[in-house]
Design an enzyme around this catalytic site. Structure first.
Site, PDB file in Angstrom:
ATOM      1  N   ASP A 134     -32.331 -13.185   1.032  1.00 40.29           N
ATOM      2  CA  ASP A 134     -32.591 -12.689   2.243  1.00 40.29           C
ATOM      3  C   ASP A 134     -33.995 -13.282   2.571  1.00 40.29           C
ATOM      4  O   ASP A 134     -34.710 -14.033   1.492  1.00 40.29           O
ATOM      5  CB  ASP A 134     -33.159 -11.160   2.159  1.00 40.29           C
ATOM      6  CG  ASP A 134     -31.897 -10.278   1.992  1.00 40.29           C
ATOM      7  OD1 ASP A 134     -30.986 -10.656   2.169  1.00 40.29           O
ATOM      8  OD2 ASP A 134     -32.086  -9.137   1.488  1.00 40.29           O
TER       9      ASP A 134
HETATM   10  N1  URA Z   1     -29.862  -8.545  -2.844  1.00 40.61           N
HETATM   11  C1  URA Z   1     -30.740  -8.146  -1.878  1.00 40.61           C
HETATM   12  O1  URA Z   1     -30.928  -7.177  -1.244  1.00 40.61           O
HETATM   13  N2  URA Z   1     -31.052  -9.343  -1.138  1.00 40.61           N
HETATM   14  C2  URA Z   1     -31.212 -10.753  -1.559  1.00 40.61           C
HETATM   15  O2  URA Z   1     -31.782 -11.282  -1.054  1.00 40.61           O
HETATM   16  C3  URA Z   1     -30.198 -10.740  -2.642  1.00 40.61           C
HETATM   17  C4  URA Z   1     -29.655  -9.759  -3.286  1.00 40.61           C
END
Ligand code: URA
Length: 238
Positions: A103
């Protein structure tokens, strides 16, 4: 492959730059000057020199990025800064791409490569490649949370996750936990904590498969994997 493409893929220059070099007589193929851009080169067999210096052919590149927050893992969308902007120019001719997504606000280990086969194996839902994260969460982890994660939790869309290993690191503020998941659903770690009434405040990936993030790598820094590191990553048959 054509000589001009070979040289461009080796990072000697752009296709038009290497064509100029070939025309100028700067390039030799198996000991003889070669002025034809479309001369055929077999990388495993042939020896190419530019200005007397041997050109080493390499097809793949494997890069470890310590991703900072604020960058998207997509190749580029024009507006938001993308992780590829952090890759030094010298590696870009290999056309690396991020393997999977973190993310925009997640930090840590992101692999960039042009090895589509490895990327496919690491991301395949059939392979169950483990990914390890450190999460700062709003509330401490309870024994019930550990149990729930180990059985798999039900996410907001009704999907039941595979078992995940949750280990508290600090049950005093700031509350920290390590979580290992073997799949990669959208926002998975954040949604898993939500499913037990908790909230992720900060997330960092520390490991992919058997390869750990190099803690000496500053946020935003990129480096090539060593051969040993690559072997740890390539071991996808478990
Ligand atoms: N899980 C999440 O919630 N975000 C990420 O970036 C990776 C795994």
């Amino acid at each position: 492959m054509r000589l001009d493409r070979f040289l461009a893929e080796c990072g000697v220059g752009t296709r038009s730059e290497v064509k100029k070099l070939i025309r100028k007589g700067a390039v030799s193929l198996n000991g003889a000057s070669q002025s034809k851009a479309d001369a055929v080169v077999l990388p495993e067999r042939d020896e190419v020199f530019v200005f007397g210096e041997k050109v080493i052919y390499r097809e793949f590149i494997y890069l470890m990025l310590n991703k900072p927050a604020g960058y998207i893992s997509a190749t580029r969308d024009g507006k938001t800064p993308a992780v590829l902007e952090l890759v030094p120019e010298e590696h870009l001719h290999f056309e690396p791409f991020p393997v999977g997504r973190l993310d925009i606000d997640t930090e840590g280990f992101l692999l960039l490569t042009n090895d589509g086969d490895l990327a496919h194996r690491l991301l395949s839902p059939k392979k169950h490649i483990p990914k390890t994260y450190i999460a700062e969460i709003e509330k401490p982890v309870s024994p019930e949370d550990i149990e729930a994660f180990s059985n798999g939790v039900v996410l907001d869309d009704g999907y039941k996750t595979m078992p995940a290993k949750l280990t508290p690191i600090s049950n005093n503020s700031p509350y920290l936990a390590e979580i290992v998941i073997n799949e990669g659903k959208f926002h998975q770690v954040k949604r898993m904590f939500e499913s037990v009434g908790n909230k992720v405040l900060y997330l960092k990936r520390t490991k992919m498969n058997d390869l750990e993030l190099d803690e000496n790598l500053e946020l935003g820094e990129v480096r090539e994997l060593t051969e040993d590191e690559l072997l740890l990553l390539q071991n996808t048959d478990r």
